[in-house]
Motif scaffolding. Sequence first.
Motif, PDB file in Angstrom:
ATOM      1  N   LEU A  12      14.794  46.761  65.366  1.00  0.00           N
ATOM      2  CA  LEU A  12      14.331  46.068  64.550  1.00  0.00           C
ATOM      3  C   LEU A  12      15.657  45.109  63.739  1.00  0.00           C
ATOM      4  CD1 LEU A  12      12.444  44.800  62.177  1.00  0.00           C
ATOM      5  CD2 LEU A  12      13.427  46.816  60.707  1.00  0.00           C
ATOM      6  N   THR A  13      15.924  43.751  64.081  1.00  0.00           N
ATOM      7  CA  THR A  13      16.983  42.906  63.809  1.00  0.00           C
ATOM      8  C   THR A  13      16.895  42.134  62.621  1.00  0.00           C
ATOM      9  OG1 THR A  13      16.703  41.398  65.238  1.00  0.00           O
ATOM     10  CG2 THR A  13      17.873  43.027  65.931  1.00  0.00           C
ATOM     11  N   SER A  14      15.569  41.491  62.397  1.00  0.00           N
ATOM     12  CA  SER A  14      14.982  40.802  61.276  1.00  0.00           C
ATOM     13  C   SER A  14      14.156  41.364  60.398  1.00  0.00           C
ATOM     14  CB  SER A  14      14.579  39.467  61.758  1.00  0.00           C
ATOM     15  OG  SER A  14      14.224  38.665  60.534  1.00  0.00           O
ATOM     16  N   LEU A  15      14.289  41.566  59.050  1.00  0.00           N
ATOM     17  CA  LEU A  15      13.200  42.250  58.043  1.00  0.00           C
ATOM     18  C   LEU A  15      12.213  41.277  57.580  1.00  0.00           C
ATOM     19  CD1 LEU A  15      16.178  44.326  56.121  1.00  0.00           C
ATOM     20  CD2 LEU A  15      14.765  45.067  58.068  1.00  0.00           C
ATOM     21  N   ASP A  16      12.385  39.949  58.022  1.00  0.00           N
ATOM     22  CA  ASP A  16      11.477  39.014  57.458  1.00  0.00           C
ATOM     23  C   ASP A  16      10.263  38.548  58.082  1.00  0.00           C
ATOM     24  OD1 ASP A  16      10.299  36.874  56.095  1.00  0.00           O
ATOM     25  OD2 ASP A  16      12.147  35.904  55.463  1.00  0.00           O
ATOM     26  N   PRO A  17       9.009  39.117  58.124  1.00  0.00           N
ATOM     27  CA  PRO A  17       8.009  38.759  58.958  1.00  0.00           C
ATOM     28  C   PRO A  17       7.392  37.380  58.651  1.00  0.00           C
ATOM     29  CG  PRO A  17       7.280  40.225  57.049  1.00  0.00           C
ATOM     30  CD  PRO A  17       8.705  40.169  56.974  1.00  0.00           C
ATOM     31  N   ILE A  18       7.894  36.673  57.733  1.00  0.00           N
ATOM     32  CA  ILE A  18       7.659  35.245  57.877  1.00  0.00           C
ATOM     33  C   ILE A  18       8.380  34.479  58.636  1.00  0.00           C
ATOM     34  CG2 ILE A  18       6.956  33.379  56.136  1.00  0.00           C
ATOM     35  CD1 ILE A  18       5.332  35.832  55.625  1.00  0.00           C
ATOM     36  N   TRP A  19       9.681  34.742  58.479  1.00  0.00           N
ATOM     37  CA  TRP A  19      10.473  33.884  59.254  1.00  0.00           C
ATOM     38  C   TRP A  19      10.500  33.996  60.596  1.00  0.00           C
ATOM     39  CZ3 TRP A  19      14.703  35.272  62.341  1.00  0.00           C
ATOM     40  CH2 TRP A  19      15.701  34.320  62.767  1.00  0.00           C
ATOM     41  N   THR A  20      10.068  35.179  61.054  1.00  0.00           N
ATOM     42  CA  THR A  20      10.055  35.340  62.790  1.00  0.00           C
ATOM     43  C   THR A  20       8.657  35.732  63.109  1.00  0.00           C
ATOM     44  OG1 THR A  20      11.129  36.452  64.619  1.00  0.00           O
ATOM     45  CG2 THR A  20      10.810  37.885  62.460  1.00  0.00           C
ATOM     46  N   THR A  21       8.322  35.436  64.379  1.00  0.00           N
ATOM     47  CA  THR A  21       6.914  36.020  64.788  1.00  0.00           C
ATOM     48  C   THR A  21       7.136  37.217  65.779  1.00  0.00           C
ATOM     49  OG1 THR A  21       7.325  34.505  66.813  1.00  0.00           O
ATOM     50  CG2 THR A  21       5.929  33.819  64.964  1.00  0.00           C
ATOM     51  N   ALA A  22       8.282  37.691  65.960  1.00  0.00           N
ATOM     52  CA  ALA A  22       8.672  39.014  66.687  1.00  0.00           C
ATOM     53  C   ALA A  22       7.710  40.161  66.178  1.00  0.00           C
ATOM     54  CB  ALA A  22      10.201  39.578  66.544  1.00  0.00           C
ATOM     55  N   ASN A  23       7.123  40.669  67.246  1.00  0.00           N
ATOM     56  CA  ASN A  23       6.151  41.776  66.820  1.00  0.00           C
ATOM     57  C   ASN A  23       6.736  43.058  66.050  1.00  0.00           C
ATOM     58  OD1 ASN A  23       4.071  40.257  67.976  1.00  0.00           O
ATOM     59  ND2 ASN A  23       3.979  41.530  69.979  1.00  0.00           N
ATOM     60  N   ILE A  24       8.004  43.388  66.326  1.00  0.00           N
ATOM     61  CA  ILE A  24       8.523  44.438  65.843  1.00  0.00           C
ATOM     62  C   ILE A  24       8.701  44.176  64.404  1.00  0.00           C
ATOM     63  CG2 ILE A  24      10.965  43.609  66.213  1.00  0.00           C
ATOM     64  CD1 ILE A  24       9.877  47.507  66.275  1.00  0.00           C
ATOM     65  N   THR A  25       8.951  42.948  63.896  1.00  0.00           N
ATOM     66  CA  THR A  25       9.328  42.724  62.392  1.00  0.00           C
ATOM     67  C   THR A  25       7.755  42.355  61.871  1.00  0.00           C
ATOM     68  OG1 THR A  25      11.200  41.412  63.217  1.00  0.00           O
ATOM     69  CG2 THR A  25      10.249  40.945  60.951  1.00  0.00           C
ATOM     70  N   ARG A  26       6.809  42.028  62.397  1.00  0.00           N
ATOM     71  CA  ARG A  26       5.402  42.293  62.100  1.00  0.00           C
ATOM     72  C   ARG A  26       5.016  43.701  61.827  1.00  0.00           C
ATOM     73  NH1 ARG A  26       1.273  42.219  66.655  1.00  0.00           N
ATOM     74  NH2 ARG A  26       2.532  44.209  67.023  1.00  0.00           N
ATOM     75  N   ASN A  27       5.320  44.298  62.790  1.00  0.00           N
ATOM     76  CA  ASN A  27       4.835  45.967  62.458  1.00  0.00           C
ATOM     77  C   ASN A  27       5.760  46.712  61.270  1.00  0.00           C
ATOM     78  OD1 ASN A  27       3.422  45.441  64.976  1.00  0.00           O
ATOM     79  ND2 ASN A  27       4.647  46.971  66.253  1.00  0.00           N
ATOM     80  N   HIS A  28       6.995  46.204  61.029  1.00  0.00           N
ATOM     81  CA  HIS A  28       7.725  46.454  60.006  1.00  0.00           C
ATOM     82  C   HIS A  28       7.143  45.848  58.867  1.00  0.00           C
ATOM     83  CE1 HIS A  28      11.271  46.433  57.117  1.00  0.00           C
ATOM     84  NE2 HIS A  28      10.963  45.059  57.110  1.00  0.00           N
ATOM     85  N   GLY A  29       6.565  44.701  58.965  1.00  0.00           N
ATOM     86  CA  GLY A  29       6.024  44.220  57.741  1.00  0.00           C
ATOM     87  C   GLY A  29       4.651  44.868  57.251  1.00  0.00           C
ATOM     88  N   HIS A  30       3.887  45.395  58.343  1.00  0.00           N
ATOM     89  CA  HIS A  30       2.803  45.766  57.960  1.00  0.00           C
ATOM     90  C   HIS A  30       3.015  47.556  57.424  1.00  0.00           C
ATOM     91  CE1 HIS A  30      -0.392  43.473  59.184  1.00  0.00           C
ATOM     92  NE2 HIS A  30       0.095  43.218  60.416  1.00  0.00           N
ATOM     93  N   MET A  31       4.304  47.923  57.570  1.00  0.00           N
ATOM     94  CA  MET A  31       4.506  49.298  56.982  1.00  0.00           C
ATOM     95  C   MET A  31       4.741  49.109  55.451  1.00  0.00           C
ATOM     96  SD  MET A  31       5.011  51.886  59.104  1.00  0.00           S
ATOM     97  CE  MET A  31       6.070  53.007  58.327  1.00  0.00           C
ATOM     98  N   ILE A  32       5.446  47.901  55.144  1.00  0.00           N
ATOM     99  CA  ILE A  32       5.841  47.926  53.630  1.00  0.00           C
ATOM    100  C   ILE A  32       5.058  47.007  52.825  1.00  0.00           C
ATOM    101  CG2 ILE A  32       8.281  48.885  54.375  1.00  0.00           C
ATOM    102  CD1 ILE A  32       9.191  46.002  53.910  1.00  0.00           C
ATOM    103  N   TYR A  33       4.555  45.952  53.281  1.00  0.00           N
ATOM    104  CA  TYR A  33       3.800  44.996  52.604  1.00  0.00           C
ATOM    105  C   TYR A  33       2.198  45.216  52.728  1.00  0.00           C
ATOM    106  CZ  TYR A  33       8.278  42.527  52.842  1.00  0.00           C
ATOM    107  OH  TYR A  33       9.497  42.070  52.682  1.00  0.00           O
TER     108      TYR A  33
END
Length: 549
Positions: A60-81
């Motif tokens: 996980l290198t980017s914490l912003d699921p709006i800025w990137t389409t990386a699936n790992i950041t999307r998964n991070h987004g579903h954890m906290i948002y």
Amino acid sequence: MPFTAPAGQMPPSEGWETNMNRRDLLRGSAAAGAVAALPRVATAQAPANRVLKMVPQANLTSLDPIWTTANITRNHGHMIYDSLYGLDASFAPQPQMAEGHVLDDGGKVVTITLRPGLKFHDGEPVRAQDVVPSITRWMKRNPFGQKLETVIDALEVVDDRRIRFKLKRPFPLLFKALGQVSNSPAFIMPERLARTDPFQQVREAVGSGPFKFKADEYNSGSLVVYERFADYVPVSSGTPSLTAGPKVAHFDRVEWNIIVDAATAAAALQTGEIDWYEQPPPEIQQLLRRNRGLVIEAIDPLPLTGILRFNHLHAPFNDKKMRQAILPAIAQEDFMQAVVGTDPAIYRTGVGMFTPGTPLANDAGLGALAGARSVDRAKALMREAGYTNQLMRLIGPTDILAPSAMTQVGADLVRRLGFNADIVLTDWGTTVQRRTSREPVERGGWSMLFTAFSSVDFADPAAHFPLRGNGASAWFGWPTAPRLEELRDAWFEAPDLATEQRLAREMQTVAMDELPYVPVGAYLSMTAIKRNLTGRVPGLALFWNLRRT
């Protein structure tokens, strides 16, 4: 016919590149070494049965699921948002943060009311004043949101719990847009973060979802930690299904352990150091299948689609004839077997622009990818297109299964085609950052990359990033294809499924001529999880409803 893998069936494989000898490494000392490989954090821990440890698909290198389409950041987004609406497994929207909505003026005025008592992880209440800028920022980056923005006259705060859309015309897909699952969902952030420029990254991760991000324990490349949010109140009705229904967290703590080496990750799973290995490579899956305490299954019952993405801004692929020239050499089977092995039950060829097994999937325009493959024919077309040894650069990762495997096949292919190729392999985080560059290759830019998108991304044109042809506003690669945009707009106005399917065929025909990207097949992403973990919600790496029995 839906595309599913046989229950519990794992693919045989000859491995791929650096994974070739991992089956040997799993014997003997690797299992013991796995214990030392896991990060150790000096902090108060929840009881072991309340902690879930997982090896995710990438760092996980980017914490912003709006800025990137990386699936790992999307998964991070579903954890906290959380989002106003969720989508169930049939992609139908259901209220999530929303208590409900009212339509007035023939559907042109839509008022959405928030559930009472919603809180952010910093203790502040979730207000309409947070929702409006969150949606506004999302609309600048997400394709579905971009379409929604064109039909809005106003989006306004009514009071602390209500927002109001004033639309130019009824937009029946509004709630599906607000429930977008992947990628760049309409996550709700605190106002102070939501007002960040959408083309700049949010550097703080504060949401209102079922888990809190532990910034004090975050160590990129090693460890990501989440804690159950005690003040989260799931919706009171429904059944967990994709991102719809109650999101009940049964673990107090979730750890993502970043372990790049597949043998080490597999050994950790077998010795009980971790509970879940999101994306084991094919030959590792064979070994894990022998362990009766583990389950190997498709993380999503529908397949992901792999793509070859061109940079349309610079030579050589700013020329359509050059993009078309390589088609005779593209063998979807080669790319898919590199990702999942040789079992045809878990990959598909003859794949176009829409997810196999969904209503819009079709075969229009795919003749160029059918029949015997010929590198010599592609070379001849390259010469006709005027290729004269210009430098091209293929960028890709080494540490995430599918993009890495496809990049290796692509690297071999461009060399055989005779390109003056610069192959740049890095970690996934660096690739994600580098693909944002619009510079020519002489100044560090790129020409080609490979990646994959989840089933929901390619199910229809609404949130289909790579199928856009809107130039400078398009997803990385920035193709300009006005006809694609016209057909996409027409799809949003389609009165029935038959019309949607006709337009999807036309879109695919145009796309296979313009080639914003080349589909290189589809595959089921297999995951390895302990058998005593039950309740996993299919679709993505989702952590609510999951419990230890």
